[in-house]
Design an enzyme around this catalytic site. Structure first.
Site, PDB file in Angstrom:
ATOM      1  N   HIS A 128       0.844  -1.194   0.000  1.00 46.60           N
ATOM      2  CA  HIS A 128       0.000   0.000   0.000  1.00 46.60           C
ATOM      3  C   HIS A 128       0.877   1.239   0.000  1.00 46.60           C
ATOM      4  O   HIS A 128       0.418   2.323   0.342  1.00 46.60           O
ATOM      5  CB  HIS A 128      -0.911   0.029   1.223  1.00 46.60           C
ATOM      6  CG  HIS A 128      -1.591  -1.257   1.497  1.00 46.60           C
ATOM      7  ND1 HIS A 128      -1.119  -2.169   2.418  1.00 46.60           N
ATOM      8  CD2 HIS A 128      -2.693  -1.810   0.937  1.00 46.60           C
ATOM      9  CE1 HIS A 128      -1.932  -3.225   2.431  1.00 46.60           C
ATOM     10  NE2 HIS A 128      -2.874  -3.038   1.535  1.00 46.60           N
TER      11      HIS A 128
ATOM     12  N   GLY B  52      -6.263  11.619   4.757  1.00 45.22           N
ATOM     13  CA  GLY B  52      -7.110  12.798   4.684  1.00 45.22           C
ATOM     14  C   GLY B  52      -8.588  12.467   4.630  1.00 45.22           C
ATOM     15  O   GLY B  52      -9.409  13.338   4.361  1.00 45.22           O
TER      16      GLY B  52
ATOM     17  N   SER C  50     -10.596   3.583  11.710  1.00 43.61           N
ATOM     18  CA  SER C  50     -11.343   4.399  12.667  1.00 43.61           C
ATOM     19  C   SER C  50     -12.806   3.978  12.699  1.00 43.61           C
ATOM     20  O   SER C  50     -13.442   4.032  13.753  1.00 43.61           O
ATOM     21  CB  SER C  50     -11.188   5.891  12.371  1.00 43.61           C
ATOM     22  OG  SER C  50     -11.957   6.252  11.246  1.00 43.61           O
TER      23      SER C  50
END
Lengths: 566, 566
Positions: free
Chosen positions: B217, B392, B438
């Site tokens: 990644h 972001g 998250s």
């Protein structure tokens, strides 16, 4: 961009060797290709496919039970040589004849065609089917002039299944030709690929656009367009293919092919939309394949291929097969093939020759020496001329080919060969080492010319002139170029005509040759066109205005060099 | 660069759906993954693998007889949600227990781990093996902390074969763990990939260089180096892998894997050199594979994986399997699976609840309303803070998760759910819709907190505080973050401690919460480090100096929002 390279000159051969090491349970490496390593029934038709390298799994990845018997591999994006095709065929042939399958490109048509003639002369029944599926490359009423792209995969799958089923060569040829007639592809490219060793891409596609119908070697497409969402791209591909749907066609083998850097997830997204559109048009999609089946190194893009099925084609499309990249149905219980005497790298054996003919052979060897000197000196200039319209490798190829031919003819002379045999092996060596279309042309030219000579007698002036005519006829017949196509033929036709006229007028061979050489030089210069030409790569077409064809120039150079020695 | 996209938000789901349409003979689509469409013997251990999308054939391409029973697919490069893992597992389970296999990444460890706990609570025996093969990501003495890359393929192959052979779950787990312990990979990258919808690559590698050990990644590697010839690259890969060769290891399963835009011919060239070097070091290479087995969209690069075999591992490595991308040995005679009652998209059914608890649930729904408002307002700012050290997308994920949780809790309230059940489904909805780490953390946090409540009674202040402690413990245990790691935990630990202390000091819940919120805000601000940090992407590490962790900031924001409503 290709990054893992040792020597760009040997990249394709190294890749094929590496492939053969991994897939030894399927293939055995021979020089210039691979053949099945598993036992094949005696008398089965051999399906032998091939073309340039850089398109994996095309073509070596197709070799295995139920599909191909062998694959011939040229340099990256360049046709295999005639000798390589013939060699791989001899290694694979099992007595049932050979079906040769390849995409419709000039170099392949030439090399496979010449190889087929040579094999037929050896008593092998060879049939040729060129794949012509790319709808962007010629209109529907000229479908046999189209280029071959991902349709290779579906056509060869059907051919391999028909051969595996034990059909005879007439039937295998008929079914393969029928499959090609019903196969249609259309592709788009988002970005170019980079050849091994090159620092810049072969071509580029402007950012944010896609090139519709661009070929797998960067051949020009139909037009550029803005990149569209996947569902709109799907419409574009499906509509273009359905525009040539045969009357009554309903069931279809479908292939959505990625060119290298357009990845699986993207193809799957596109497939969802493509299948929905096909179904909405009443198409029954049969055993579709989505993935990388004919690539172009790391080119970005994809193509949609449809093979319209009938009962017979569907049977062979669904038949089991087992290759390095493609398994279908029950696998085959295979056994290693019996070890065959290698037909690689045999030193040529020459029949008896008279001392007069051996003297003629020595004379030809001297001419080859002069040709090598002249071509070595002109190498950079020939490359420069070629770069206006082509890859810029013409000078290198000519020097390499002539050098190989010189070595071969000197060896032949040392082994006592006569003029005919010596020139023939020189031609073979040229074609085998130079690669590409011009290598094949020059190999054919020398070999055809040699047929006017014999190993029993010295050659006469008349033999030389007759040889020129035979060489010209063969080059035009097998190479497919006509005067005006801006090839070597443009200079060769007036050369031979002038040679014949001058000799008929009673001139000596030396004088006739000199006169013909002057004609040849003029004709070569006249290949510099004064207006833009259609065909081949777009920016190059414009840049080639006012520049002669490199092949015609090198013919004139060689003619002039020989004139000085006669 | 990814070019074929409809909506970037649904790209991964569309790709999985397209894949399932092509390979219906192998798989059946369920929400968030695929399960085998062919019959599986009752009582067989289910091998279920997964991770982010963008790595095809990892992981959906591995599903079929002899390998995986199901695959879970997250968004591109993002872990699947806990709910997706649990859902796919429930669809695939055949009564023999489940082995969950995935690469060692925080998000996957969390989501698969939480799902496993949930499934165990339902009576399913679930084992977890994380693949940790990337030698570049941690030293040899910490091999279980390494990332999982192409070793996924070889470890899952062995796991699948062991399960297919009918072994019980203890044995399957032991063998899989053993395979992982003996699997080592090392890779290089030549260029970055581009996420669907993005206009710029995720990262770049300077022209002419290669990044050694770069993750799939784009995680940082060991160092950059000039691009070297293929044979030198082969030495680098082989020497790095052989440096950790176990004592006595001689026979090896080997995989040379391409990341997407490094193509087959390049891998074959490299393979020739790699195999020669391995053989020269006395390694017996057993059934090697060369190709694309774990990709990263169109990333340029490759990796070498070695699984050091013993008799048992070799048996399972060579065992037959039949998946969309990988066939080995005799194929399986399969039958379509019997149609199972779908376990997709079931509306939750709530047990009886007291009116007091239902009133508490309504109160919680009001708190979710306030959270959604606050997070929507802060979305851009949270994204900005996250962009200093991450993707972001934190603000977007939090808003999306909270919105889904709010919808779920209001539906639960309308359906008469008590406080415990209502908050639990809110947590599940958050995790399922927000995605990423998250999302999983917040889903877990809400669900764990709910376990301190009941459906029989209204919640008391003490329940709220006990819930906070349970949530913190679960987040730390399953999420694996410790104080100082610059995550939400840095703010959550002092928050819960302050809450408990203030309550013990006799403050009301409202006052205690307000005090704790202030502590939480300070702690969140303190996550802005004053010096460069190790780990994660290099240029970002420097840019993140002086910026707090977005996860800690959003926790503080939520705590403050709730304080205003109590």
């Amino acid at each position: 961009m290709t990054k893992i390279v040792d020597d760009p000159e040997t990249f394709a051969a190294a890749a094929l060797a590496g492939f053969s090491r991994i897939y030894g349970r399927y293939v055995r490496l021979v020089k210039g290709g691979v053949v099945r390593s598993t036992a094949v029934p005696q008398g089965k038709v051999s399906v032998i496919v091939g073309g340039g390298s850089g398109h994996y799994p095309a073509f070596a990845g197709y070799v295995g039970p139920g599909m191909a018997d062998a694959a011939v591999a040229g340099e990256i994006f360049a046709s295999p040589s005639t000798a390589a095709v013939a060699r791989v065929c001899r290694n694979a042939h099992c007595g049932g004849g050979i079906l040769l399958g390849f995409g419709n490109y000039a170099g392949d048509v030439l090399n496979f065609g010449v190889a087929a003639e040579r094999l037929r002369a050896e008593g092998i029944d060879v049939r040729i089917v060129t794949v012509t599926d790319d709808v962007a490359s010629a209109p529907a009423d000229q479908h046999l002039r189209r280029r071959g792209i991902a349709g290779d995969f579906v056509v060869f799958k059907v051919a391999g299944a028909a051969a595996e089923a034990g059909l005879e060569i007439d039937a295998v040829e008929r079914i393969t030709r029928h499959a090609n007639d019903r196969t249609f592809s259309f592709g788009v490219a988002f970005g170019g690929c980079t050849l091994p060793g090159a620092t810049e891409p072969l071509f580029t596609v402007p950012r944010g656009t896609m090139a519709l119908g661009l070929g797998i070697h960067g051949e020009p497409g139909i037009r550029d367009a803005e990149i569209v969402p996947a569902r709109v791209l799907a419409e574009l591909l499906v509509e273009t293919i359905l525009a040539e749907r045969p009357v009554g066609a309903r069931r279809a083998a479908v292939l959505l092919n990625g060119l290298g850097a357009t990845k699986y997830e993207e193809l799957f997204v596109l497939w969802g939309a493509v299948e929905t559109l096909l179904q909405a048009s009443g198409v029954d999609v049969v055993a579709p394949e989505v993935g990388e089946y004919v690539t172009s190194l790391d080119m970005q893009g994809c193509s949609l291929t449809v093979l319209w099925l009938d009962v017979e084609l569907e049977h062979y499309w669904l038949a089991p097969c087992d290759t390095p990249v493609f398994c279908r149905g029950e696998t085959f219980r295979t056994e290693p093939a019996a070890v065959r005497p290698g037909t690689d790298d045999e030193a040529p054996v020459f029949g008896p020759a008279s001392s007069a003919s051996r003297e003629s052979a020595r004379c030809l060897a001297g001419i080859l020496d002069a040709m090598v000197s002249a071509l070595s000196e002109a190498e950079i200039e020939l490359g420069r001329i070629d770069a206006f319209a082509g890859d810029g490798d013409h000078g290198q190829g000519m020097r390499r080919g002539a050098t190989a031919a010189r070595e071969a003819i000197h060896q032949a002379v040392a082994a006592g060969a006569g003029a005919r045999s010596a020139l023939a092996v020189a031609g073979d060596a040229w074609a085998d080492r130079a690669g590409g279309t011009s290598g094949a042309i020059w190999g054919l030219l020398l070999r055809s010319w040699s047929s006017a000579f014999s190993d029993e007698a010295a050659f006469e002036d008349a033999d030389v002139i007759r040889g020129a005519r035979i060489a010209l006829d063969d080059v035009m017949r097998l190479g497919g170029a006509k005067p005006g196509d801006k090839t070597l033929v443009d200079a060769f036709v007036p050369f031979v005509a002038a040679l014949e006229t001058a000799k008929a007028d009673g001139l000596s061979l030396k004088d006739a040759w000199q006169k013909a050489s002057a004609t040849c030089r003029q004709a070569a210069e006249a290949t510099a066109p004064l207006s833009p030409r259609l065909g081949r790569a777009r920016p190059l077409a414009e840049r080639s205005i006012g520049h002669p064809d490199a092949g015609a120039v090198s013919l004139a150079l060689i003619a002039t060099t020989i004139a000085a020695r006669l």
